[in-house]
Design an enzyme around this catalytic site. Sequence first.
Site, PDB file in Angstrom:
ATOM      1  N   GLY A   1      -8.920   1.731 -11.353  1.00  0.00           N
ATOM      2  CA  GLY A   1      -8.939   0.508 -12.128  1.00  0.00           C
ATOM      3  C   GLY A   1      -7.536   0.296 -12.177  1.00  0.00           C
ATOM      4  O   GLY A   1      -7.176  -0.541 -13.329  1.00  0.00           O
ATOM      5  N   GLY A   2      -7.096  -0.069 -11.569  1.00  0.00           N
ATOM      6  CA  GLY A   2      -5.282   0.093 -11.325  1.00  0.00           C
ATOM      7  C   GLY A   2      -4.785   0.585 -11.889  1.00  0.00           C
ATOM      8  O   GLY A   2      -4.543   1.574 -11.516  1.00  0.00           O
TER       9      GLY A   2
ATOM     10  N   GLY B   1     -11.434   2.435  -6.808  1.00  0.00           N
ATOM     11  CA  GLY B   1     -12.434   3.177  -7.600  1.00  0.00           C
ATOM     12  C   GLY B   1     -13.854   3.085  -7.887  1.00  0.00           C
ATOM     13  O   GLY B   1     -15.210   3.154  -7.765  1.00  0.00           O
TER      14      GLY B   1
ATOM     15  N   ASN C   1      -5.628  -8.662   3.085  1.00  0.00           N
ATOM     16  CA  ASN C   1      -5.562  -9.383   1.698  1.00  0.00           C
ATOM     17  C   ASN C   1      -6.835 -10.763   1.529  1.00  0.00           C
ATOM     18  O   ASN C   1      -6.973 -11.327   2.153  1.00  0.00           O
ATOM     19  CB  ASN C   1      -4.339 -11.267   1.862  1.00  0.00           C
ATOM     20  CG  ASN C   1      -4.281 -11.081  -0.003  1.00  0.00           C
ATOM     21  OD1 ASN C   1      -4.906 -12.380  -0.125  1.00  0.00           O
ATOM     22  ND2 ASN C   1      -3.126 -10.594  -0.577  1.00  0.00           N
ATOM     23  N   ALA C   2      -7.799 -10.325   0.050  1.00  0.00           N
ATOM     24  CA  ALA C   2      -8.785 -11.509  -0.245  1.00  0.00           C
ATOM     25  C   ALA C   2      -8.646 -12.961  -0.133  1.00  0.00           C
ATOM     26  O   ALA C   2      -9.665 -13.182   0.392  1.00  0.00           O
ATOM     27  CB  ALA C   2      -9.006 -11.024  -1.148  1.00  0.00           C
TER      28      ALA C   2
ATOM     29  N   ALA D   1      -8.110  -8.039 -10.131  1.00  0.00           N
ATOM     30  CA  ALA D   1      -7.577  -8.537 -10.884  1.00  0.00           C
ATOM     31  C   ALA D   1      -8.030  -8.600 -12.552  1.00  0.00           C
ATOM     32  O   ALA D   1      -6.626  -9.753 -12.722  1.00  0.00           O
ATOM     33  CB  ALA D   1      -8.553 -10.088 -10.076  1.00  0.00           C
TER      34      ALA D   1
ATOM     35  N   TYR E   1      -3.108  -6.686  -8.057  1.00  0.00           N
ATOM     36  CA  TYR E   1      -3.865  -7.577  -7.084  1.00  0.00           C
ATOM     37  C   TYR E   1      -2.884  -7.778  -6.108  1.00  0.00           C
ATOM     38  O   TYR E   1      -2.025  -8.044  -6.934  1.00  0.00           O
ATOM     39  CB  TYR E   1      -4.225  -9.092  -7.786  1.00  0.00           C
ATOM     40  CG  TYR E   1      -4.710  -9.940  -6.932  1.00  0.00           C
ATOM     41  CD1 TYR E   1      -6.870  -9.974  -7.010  1.00  0.00           C
ATOM     42  CD2 TYR E   1      -4.055 -10.532  -6.170  1.00  0.00           C
ATOM     43  CE1 TYR E   1      -7.166 -10.743  -6.077  1.00  0.00           C
ATOM     44  CE2 TYR E   1      -4.586 -11.935  -5.122  1.00  0.00           C
ATOM     45  CZ  TYR E   1      -6.179 -11.261  -5.681  1.00  0.00           C
ATOM     46  OH  TYR E   1      -6.815 -12.345  -4.439  1.00  0.00           O
TER      47      TYR E   1
ATOM     48  N   CYS F   1     -27.930   7.569 -12.968  1.00  0.00           N
ATOM     49  CA  CYS F   1     -29.911   6.890 -12.574  1.00  0.00           C
ATOM     50  C   CYS F   1     -29.524   5.833 -14.167  1.00  0.00           C
ATOM     51  O   CYS F   1     -29.415   6.567 -14.981  1.00  0.00           O
ATOM     52  CB  CYS F   1     -30.543   8.382 -12.949  1.00  0.00           C
ATOM     53  SG  CYS F   1     -31.965   7.858 -12.592  1.00  0.00           S
TER      54      CYS F   1
END
Length: 565
Positions: free
Chosen positions: A58-59, A182, A245-246, A269, A276, A413
């Site tokens: 997460g960054g 991740g 690049n997205a 983002a 990003y 679960c």
Amino acid sequence: MTQSQGQDPRLDTSRTIRAPHGTTLRAKSWLTEAPLRMLMNNLDPDVAEHPHALVVYGGIGRAARNWACFDKIVEVLERLEDDQTLLVQSGKPVGVFPTHKNAPRVLIANSNLVPHWANWEHFNELDKQGLMMYGQMTAGSWIYIGSQGIVQGTYETFVAVAKKHFAGEAKGRWVLTGGLGGMGGAQPLAATMAGFSMIAVECDESRIDYRLRTGYVDKKATTLDEALAIVKESDTPVSVGLLGNAADVFAELVERNITPDIVTDQTSAHDPLNGYLPQGWSMAYAAEMRQQDESAVVKAAKQSMAVQVKAMLALQTRGAATLDYGNNIRQMALEEGVENAFDFPGFVPAYIRPLFCEGIGPFRWAALSGDPEDIYKTDQKVKELIPDNPHLHNWLDMARERIQFQGLPARICWVGLKDRERLGQAFNEMVKNGELKAPIVIGRDHLDSGSVASPNRETEGMMDGSDAVSDWPLLNALLNTAGGATWVSLHHGGGVGMGFSQHSGMVICCDGTEDASARIARVLHNDPATGVMRHADAGYDIAKQCAAQQGLDLPMLNEELSKLK
């Protein structure tokens, strides 16, 4: 630290951390061995995104503030008594205090700022001074289990999208997304499990290669044409990691009038400085600019996010089922002038909230023994205790067949209030009678029904308008502490970034004792019950019905609930 790393106390390329396996304890009991192993597991190179920098996912979501803090946490956990509690402030061990045997062994507060100062600019200044750490959700709370942790939630979302938009038929359809970190790395496997093909755009080739090695993505492509051809020519669902690049790729699809069936995004983002890559920038140039001009990086990243969101909106108007997957990219685009950024919904109000109303969420457990057989035995126990849920059984079968364990074997679960305590008690009994080789820890994502306030994600569009009320995760943390969870965490900014969320986590150790059974009875009932309470309080009929069926005592609603029993 090695000489080449200069003064950054968070970086040490000489360190390789792996959790101990087996039944030999480094700590004084399983109640302190459990957080020790799960902290180490978060930094296992098979689990973490950048373990040498203490970054889990997460960054910049870290497990400890710096290596000195990590070492001291380990040292304290090894000596901690069963009537003491360790306090951790943003990844730094700050105190050990006398409590009692049924209190949490560790209490964690990560990334929390007074609201007026709760922004990335202030956080980053404190971070540079070594005064704070970004804990994300399960990074700083030591219960990350790799990409599996979000696979089922993503799978459930894609299944729900298929039911809502395509009459339940995913065959021949494909998903466009960005990000293979991740969290985002779970998307390709979840998509193919749900019957969709996927093109996932990722700017870091090492992440694509890692997802290939671990079976989360099927193919790699270096051009959009190559990726499209792979999807078109495959007779079965296939996932493609596309290097690029997205913002570029999403915009190119609009320009070429190619419309995916589903469009979403899981780039980081939420953190425009670290998460990003701006259009036209290389990874190396971005790293250099972060050292030279942070504001320029943030500005360029947010401008590129605006381009990507405009493309997502355009694809939505052309018929794509478009959804925000909780990384706050809509907010970033809105701040860059995309006034209709929120025209496509977040995934929780669109597809997940009915589950939250019953306290159903990402229940997870890990085998401290390190033996996969312990997980397979618990899988079977879940099937025995919940025999009438073929969808859940199908998930467990697919998970065993297709998901590689990362670090300590674990399972995710989605189950709710009526089942969590039963499963916890069964696992504890399996430890007690020797069916399992060592204790199990049970935790969850902070993305759960009663443990988060996040107006752009989990609590978006609450029917009573209480999206931003953050009393609920605080109450959840307090109740889990009172109930005796083994460790409890309270974080800010996870998922969507600074200023946009508060959330809490808990983990409980099933060590086979009667004391553990009593704690499980409290914690694994109360924790999901707070989610039912929160949604019933907001007016959701499904939650009220669940509260009535499960006998919850909700003073302001009890008269109404009595009529539902």
